[in-house]
Design a protein around this motif. Sequence first.
Motif, PDB file in Angstrom:
ATOM      1  N   MET A  89       0.848  -1.170   0.000  1.00  0.00           N
ATOM      2  CA  MET A  89       0.000   0.000   0.000  1.00  0.00           C
ATOM      3  C   MET A  89       0.898   1.240   0.000  1.00  0.00           C
ATOM      4  O   MET A  89       1.773   1.376   0.829  1.00  0.00           O
ATOM      5  CB  MET A  89      -0.895  -0.046   1.237  1.00  0.00           C
ATOM      6  CG  MET A  89      -1.835   1.082   1.332  1.00  0.00           C
ATOM      7  SD  MET A  89      -3.305   0.837   2.385  1.00  0.00           S
ATOM      8  CE  MET A  89      -2.864  -0.283   3.647  1.00  0.00           C
ATOM      9  N   SER A  90       0.701   2.117  -0.942  1.00  0.00           N
ATOM     10  CA  SER A  90       1.510   3.314  -1.091  1.00  0.00           C
ATOM     11  C   SER A  90       1.065   4.393  -0.115  1.00  0.00           C
ATOM     12  O   SER A  90      -0.117   4.524   0.192  1.00  0.00           O
ATOM     13  CB  SER A  90       1.415   3.808  -2.533  1.00  0.00           C
ATOM     14  OG  SER A  90       2.129   5.003  -2.691  1.00  0.00           O
ATOM     15  N   GLU A  91       2.006   5.192   0.330  1.00  0.00           N
ATOM     16  CA  GLU A  91       1.726   6.225   1.332  1.00  0.00           C
ATOM     17  C   GLU A  91       0.765   7.308   0.835  1.00  0.00           C
ATOM     18  O   GLU A  91      -0.164   7.698   1.547  1.00  0.00           O
ATOM     19  CB  GLU A  91       3.050   6.859   1.757  1.00  0.00           C
ATOM     20  CG  GLU A  91       2.907   7.851   2.886  1.00  0.00           C
ATOM     21  CD  GLU A  91       4.247   8.388   3.327  1.00  0.00           C
ATOM     22  OE1 GLU A  91       4.347   9.624   3.452  1.00  0.00           O
ATOM     23  OE2 GLU A  91       5.180   7.600   3.532  1.00  0.00           O
ATOM     24  N   GLU A  92       0.962   7.811  -0.373  1.00  0.00           N
ATOM     25  CA  GLU A  92       0.116   8.898  -0.876  1.00  0.00           C
ATOM     26  C   GLU A  92      -1.338   8.469  -1.103  1.00  0.00           C
ATOM     27  O   GLU A  92      -2.252   9.150  -0.640  1.00  0.00           O
ATOM     28  CB  GLU A  92       0.713   9.522  -2.137  1.00  0.00           C
ATOM     29  CG  GLU A  92       1.916  10.400  -1.851  1.00  0.00           C
ATOM     30  CD  GLU A  92       1.633  11.549  -0.883  1.00  0.00           C
ATOM     31  OE1 GLU A  92       0.569  12.190  -0.980  1.00  0.00           O
ATOM     32  OE2 GLU A  92       2.477  11.805  -0.021  1.00  0.00           O
ATOM     33  N   PRO A  93      -1.584   7.366  -1.814  1.00  0.00           N
ATOM     34  CA  PRO A  93      -2.982   6.934  -1.952  1.00  0.00           C
ATOM     35  C   PRO A  93      -3.634   6.631  -0.603  1.00  0.00           C
ATOM     36  O   PRO A  93      -4.816   6.895  -0.400  1.00  0.00           O
ATOM     37  CB  PRO A  93      -2.904   5.690  -2.833  1.00  0.00           C
ATOM     38  CG  PRO A  93      -1.654   5.886  -3.618  1.00  0.00           C
ATOM     39  CD  PRO A  93      -0.701   6.570  -2.667  1.00  0.00           C
ATOM     40  N   GLU A  94      -2.863   6.099   0.318  1.00  0.00           N
ATOM     41  CA  GLU A  94      -3.387   5.808   1.651  1.00  0.00           C
ATOM     42  C   GLU A  94      -3.765   7.105   2.374  1.00  0.00           C
ATOM     43  O   GLU A  94      -4.819   7.192   3.006  1.00  0.00           O
ATOM     44  CB  GLU A  94      -2.339   5.039   2.459  1.00  0.00           C
ATOM     45  CG  GLU A  94      -2.804   4.676   3.853  1.00  0.00           C
ATOM     46  CD  GLU A  94      -1.748   3.917   4.638  1.00  0.00           C
ATOM     47  OE1 GLU A  94      -2.024   3.620   5.819  1.00  0.00           O
ATOM     48  OE2 GLU A  94      -0.663   3.622   4.099  1.00  0.00           O
ATOM     49  N   ARG A  95      -2.933   8.120   2.249  1.00  0.00           N
ATOM     50  CA  ARG A  95      -3.206   9.423   2.869  1.00  0.00           C
ATOM     51  C   ARG A  95      -4.470  10.044   2.280  1.00  0.00           C
ATOM     52  O   ARG A  95      -5.323  10.556   3.012  1.00  0.00           O
ATOM     53  CB  ARG A  95      -2.010  10.362   2.661  1.00  0.00           C
ATOM     54  CG  ARG A  95      -2.206  11.762   3.227  1.00  0.00           C
ATOM     55  CD  ARG A  95      -0.956  12.609   3.040  1.00  0.00           C
ATOM     56  NE  ARG A  95      -0.833  13.076   1.677  1.00  0.00           N
ATOM     57  CZ  ARG A  95      -1.016  14.343   1.301  1.00  0.00           C
ATOM     58  NH1 ARG A  95      -1.311  15.271   2.185  1.00  0.00           N
ATOM     59  NH2 ARG A  95      -0.892  14.680   0.045  1.00  0.00           N
ATOM     60  N   PRO A 124      -4.662   9.882  -8.569  1.00  0.00           N
ATOM     61  CA  PRO A 124      -5.758  10.405  -9.387  1.00  0.00           C
ATOM     62  C   PRO A 124      -5.222  11.139 -10.610  1.00  0.00           C
ATOM     63  O   PRO A 124      -4.066  11.561 -10.635  1.00  0.00           O
ATOM     64  CB  PRO A 124      -6.479  11.373  -8.444  1.00  0.00           C
ATOM     65  CG  PRO A 124      -5.466  11.747  -7.419  1.00  0.00           C
ATOM     66  CD  PRO A 124      -4.531  10.580  -7.299  1.00  0.00           C
ATOM     67  N   VAL A 125      -6.084  11.301 -11.624  1.00  0.00           N
ATOM     68  CA  VAL A 125      -5.716  12.144 -12.763  1.00  0.00           C
ATOM     69  C   VAL A 125      -5.651  13.584 -12.248  1.00  0.00           C
ATOM     70  O   VAL A 125      -6.231  13.902 -11.204  1.00  0.00           O
ATOM     71  CB  VAL A 125      -6.715  12.002 -13.939  1.00  0.00           C
ATOM     72  CG1 VAL A 125      -6.688  10.601 -14.507  1.00  0.00           C
ATOM     73  CG2 VAL A 125      -8.103  12.438 -13.547  1.00  0.00           C
ATOM     74  N   ALA A 169      -7.346  15.203  -8.820  1.00  0.00           N
ATOM     75  CA  ALA A 169      -6.463  15.665  -7.745  1.00  0.00           C
ATOM     76  C   ALA A 169      -6.805  17.107  -7.357  1.00  0.00           C
ATOM     77  O   ALA A 169      -6.901  17.433  -6.167  1.00  0.00           O
ATOM     78  CB  ALA A 169      -4.998  15.552  -8.167  1.00  0.00           C
ATOM     79  N   ARG A 170      -7.017  17.957  -8.356  1.00  0.00           N
ATOM     80  CA  ARG A 170      -7.380  19.360  -8.067  1.00  0.00           C
ATOM     81  C   ARG A 170      -8.706  19.450  -7.336  1.00  0.00           C
ATOM     82  O   ARG A 170      -8.865  20.234  -6.399  1.00  0.00           O
ATOM     83  CB  ARG A 170      -7.433  20.164  -9.358  1.00  0.00           C
ATOM     84  CG  ARG A 170      -6.065  20.421  -9.968  1.00  0.00           C
ATOM     85  CD  ARG A 170      -6.131  21.405 -11.131  1.00  0.00           C
ATOM     86  NE  ARG A 170      -7.005  20.966 -12.205  1.00  0.00           N
ATOM     87  CZ  ARG A 170      -6.628  20.221 -13.237  1.00  0.00           C
ATOM     88  NH1 ARG A 170      -5.376  19.831 -13.338  1.00  0.00           N
ATOM     89  NH2 ARG A 170      -7.475  19.875 -14.170  1.00  0.00           N
ATOM     90  N   ARG A 171      -9.683  18.656  -7.761  1.00  0.00           N
ATOM     91  CA  ARG A 171     -11.006  18.689  -7.113  1.00  0.00           C
ATOM     92  C   ARG A 171     -10.906  18.195  -5.664  1.00  0.00           C
ATOM     93  O   ARG A 171     -11.532  18.752  -4.772  1.00  0.00           O
ATOM     94  CB  ARG A 171     -12.015  17.850  -7.895  1.00  0.00           C
ATOM     95  CG  ARG A 171     -12.224  18.289  -9.346  1.00  0.00           C
ATOM     96  CD  ARG A 171     -12.625  19.741  -9.497  1.00  0.00           C
ATOM     97  NE  ARG A 171     -13.928  19.923  -8.848  1.00  0.00           N
ATOM     98  CZ  ARG A 171     -14.409  21.085  -8.453  1.00  0.00           C
ATOM     99  NH1 ARG A 171     -13.729  22.182  -8.632  1.00  0.00           N
ATOM    100  NH2 ARG A 171     -15.570  21.150  -7.870  1.00  0.00           N
ATOM    101  N   PHE A 172     -10.107  17.154  -5.422  1.00  0.00           N
ATOM    102  CA  PHE A 172      -9.912  16.667  -4.057  1.00  0.00           C
ATOM    103  C   PHE A 172      -9.211  17.730  -3.206  1.00  0.00           C
ATOM    104  O   PHE A 172      -9.589  17.950  -2.059  1.00  0.00           O
ATOM    105  CB  PHE A 172      -9.099  15.363  -4.043  1.00  0.00           C
ATOM    106  CG  PHE A 172      -9.842  14.157  -4.567  1.00  0.00           C
ATOM    107  CD1 PHE A 172     -11.190  13.961  -4.303  1.00  0.00           C
ATOM    108  CD2 PHE A 172      -9.182  13.193  -5.322  1.00  0.00           C
ATOM    109  CE1 PHE A 172     -11.873  12.830  -4.771  1.00  0.00           C
ATOM    110  CE2 PHE A 172      -9.843  12.070  -5.793  1.00  0.00           C
ATOM    111  CZ  PHE A 172     -11.187  11.890  -5.516  1.00  0.00           C
ATOM    112  N   SER A 193      -0.669  19.456  -3.819  1.00  0.00           N
ATOM    113  CA  SER A 193      -0.323  18.616  -2.670  1.00  0.00           C
ATOM    114  C   SER A 193      -0.689  17.146  -2.863  1.00  0.00           C
ATOM    115  O   SER A 193      -0.221  16.296  -2.122  1.00  0.00           O
ATOM    116  CB  SER A 193      -0.979  19.157  -1.394  1.00  0.00           C
ATOM    117  OG  SER A 193      -2.383  19.135  -1.504  1.00  0.00           O
ATOM    118  N   ILE A 194      -1.517  16.855  -3.864  1.00  0.00           N
ATOM    119  CA  ILE A 194      -1.858  15.462  -4.171  1.00  0.00           C
ATOM    120  C   ILE A 194      -1.155  15.075  -5.465  1.00  0.00           C
ATOM    121  O   ILE A 194      -1.439  15.642  -6.522  1.00  0.00           O
ATOM    122  CB  ILE A 194      -3.387  15.279  -4.329  1.00  0.00           C
ATOM    123  CG1 ILE A 194      -4.097  15.613  -3.017  1.00  0.00           C
ATOM    124  CG2 ILE A 194      -3.705  13.844  -4.778  1.00  0.00           C
ATOM    125  CD1 ILE A 194      -5.613  15.573  -3.112  1.00  0.00           C
TER     126      ILE A 194
END
Length: 88
Positions: free
Chosen positions: A1-7, A48-49, A53-56, A66-67
Amino acid sequence: MSEEPERLAKALIEFREAEGISVRELARRTQLSQATIRLHESDRGRPPVPFAARRFEEVLGWAPGSIPSTAHEPTDREPPPDSSAVTG
């Protein structure tokens, strides 16, 4: 499990719980599909695309950029990266 997707997954779930909203409502707020929300809440390891990412970032109140996101977004003019010409 990758840190960024998990965050991101954890942040999306915590945001929805704090706001008391459903996946459907988060999809409406972000202008993304419910499937996209579920995918990133499930932490399947894909960034994410850029648009998502911008919408999140906007909905979570995070700084732009930041994403981490994928390198590019597919357009109507180019085939998906895993497609290939099929001859019959």
